[in-house]
Design a protein around this motif. Structure first.
Motif, mmCIF file in Angstrom:
data_model
loop_
_atom_site.group_PDB
_atom_site.id
_atom_site.type_symbol
_atom_site.label_atom_id
_atom_site.label_comp_id
_atom_site.label_asym_id
_atom_site.label_seq_id
_atom_site.Cartn_x
_atom_site.Cartn_y
_atom_site.Cartn_z
ATOM 1 N N ILE A 128 -5.799 1.916 6.704
ATOM 2 C CA ILE A 128 -5.402 2.107 5.300
ATOM 3 C C ILE A 128 -6.643 2.070 4.420
ATOM 4 O O ILE A 128 -7.408 1.109 4.452
ATOM 5 N N SER A 129 -6.825 3.124 3.628
ATOM 6 C CA SER A 129 -7.997 3.182 2.753
ATOM 7 C C SER A 129 -7.830 2.259 1.551
ATOM 8 O O SER A 129 -6.712 1.902 1.171
ATOM 9 N N LYS A 130 -8.958 1.890 0.978
ATOM 10 C CA LYS A 130 -8.955 1.021 -0.199
ATOM 11 C C LYS A 130 -8.142 1.645 -1.336
ATOM 12 O O LYS A 130 -7.479 0.949 -2.094
ATOM 13 N N ASP A 131 -8.176 2.970 -1.452
ATOM 14 C CA ASP A 131 -7.452 3.670 -2.522
ATOM 15 C C ASP A 131 -5.935 3.564 -2.365
ATOM 16 O O ASP A 131 -5.201 3.699 -3.344
ATOM 17 N N PHE A 161 0.841 -1.199 0.000
ATOM 18 C CA PHE A 161 0.000 0.000 0.000
ATOM 19 C C PHE A 161 0.874 1.246 0.000
ATOM 20 O O PHE A 161 2.038 1.210 0.404
ATOM 21 N N TRP A 162 0.299 2.326 -0.474
ATOM 22 C CA TRP A 162 1.000 3.605 -0.544
ATOM 23 C C TRP A 162 0.779 4.380 0.743
ATOM 24 O O TRP A 162 -0.344 4.562 1.193
ATOM 25 N N GLN A 163 1.885 4.843 1.340
ATOM 26 C CA GLN A 163 1.837 5.748 2.485
ATOM 27 C C GLN A 163 2.682 6.944 2.096
ATOM 28 O O GLN A 163 3.896 6.872 2.092
ATOM 29 N N GLY A 164 2.002 8.037 1.710
ATOM 30 C CA GLY A 164 2.720 9.167 1.124
ATOM 31 C C GLY A 164 3.285 8.723 -0.213
ATOM 32 O O GLY A 164 2.569 8.202 -1.055
ATOM 33 N N ASN A 165 4.598 8.874 -0.396
ATOM 34 C CA ASN A 165 5.216 8.429 -1.655
ATOM 35 C C ASN A 165 5.988 7.126 -1.482
ATOM 36 O O ASN A 165 6.794 6.762 -2.328
ATOM 37 N N LYS A 166 5.749 6.421 -0.365
ATOM 38 C CA LYS A 166 6.430 5.152 -0.114
ATOM 39 C C LYS A 166 5.455 3.997 -0.265
ATOM 40 O O LYS A 166 4.295 4.098 0.115
ATOM 41 N N LEU A 167 5.953 2.899 -0.794
ATOM 42 C CA LEU A 167 5.168 1.676 -0.927
ATOM 43 C C LEU A 167 5.587 0.751 0.214
ATOM 44 O O LEU A 167 6.743 0.345 0.297
#
Length: 195
Positions: free
Chosen positions: A172-175, A91-97
């Motif tokens: 964490i959102s689905k998006d 998942f994406w957190q800011g610009n980190k995967l």
């Protein structure tokens, strides 16, 4: 006055046949080379599309998913909207995967005791993928209800993982979900599906 004689070398039939064979071979070689390059370009383009749109290939950094996934390993994910408890997702957190494990889904209640035992809707989770349980970096209020259209994720290395237990990450959102990690492709001695 004397005429100069020019000598003309007329090739033999064998020499003419050899030259024709050489020219035919050269033409076949050039066609084959162009065809091979075209096929390689098409395969490369399809691979990039598949890797970008449906099955991203990711490299693991850090130790938050240890022992399931170690730093330097390469995994394949598949894009999906259907997640289940226990699955490993990116998942994406800011610009980190980031990569973590699904613990609970939308609307479910999560509680974690001081020993690191996790319960979801009152049922203690069976977590055979853990080597050690820990409360870890937890600054959320427990028990915690997962927001609608969100997921509660935790790393397998519970003592060091920063995940949904921290307000810095949260639900964490689905998006934000990139996809489910399904297969490890590197190193070769650990190739196989992710449990």
């Amino acid at each position: 006055m004397k005429k100069k004689e020019h000598s003309v070398n007329i090739p033999t039939i064998e020499e003419v046949e050899n030259e024709q064979k050489r020219l035919r071979h050269r033409a076949v070689y050039q066609r084959t080379l162009r065809g091979t390059i075209a096929v390689l370009l098409v395969v490369a383009a399809i691979s990039v599309l598949v890797a970008t749109l449906w099955m991203p290939v990711l490299q693991i950094y850090g130790s938050s998913m240890s022992p399931t996934l170690e730093a330097g390993q390469i995994v394949v994910s598949v894009k999906t909207n259907q997640l289940k408890t226990g699955e490993v997702v990116a998942f994406w957190q800011g610009n980190k995967l980031l990569i973590k494990r699904v613990i609970a889904g939308p609307g479910q209640w999560v509680d974690i005791d001081m020993d690191g035992n996790v319960t979801v809707d009152g049922q203690t989770l069976n977590e055979p993928y853990l080597t050690e349980k820990a409360l870890g970096n937890c600054d959320i209020d427990l028990p915690h209800q997962v927001s609608e259209a969100h997921w509660f994720l935790m790393g397998d290395n519970r003592d060091t993982s920063v995940d949904s237990r921290s307000t810095a990450i949260g639900d964490i959102s689905k998006d934000q979900i990139e996809g489910q990690i399904i297969f490890r492709i590197w190193p070769l001695n650990k190739i196989g599906s992710i449990q």
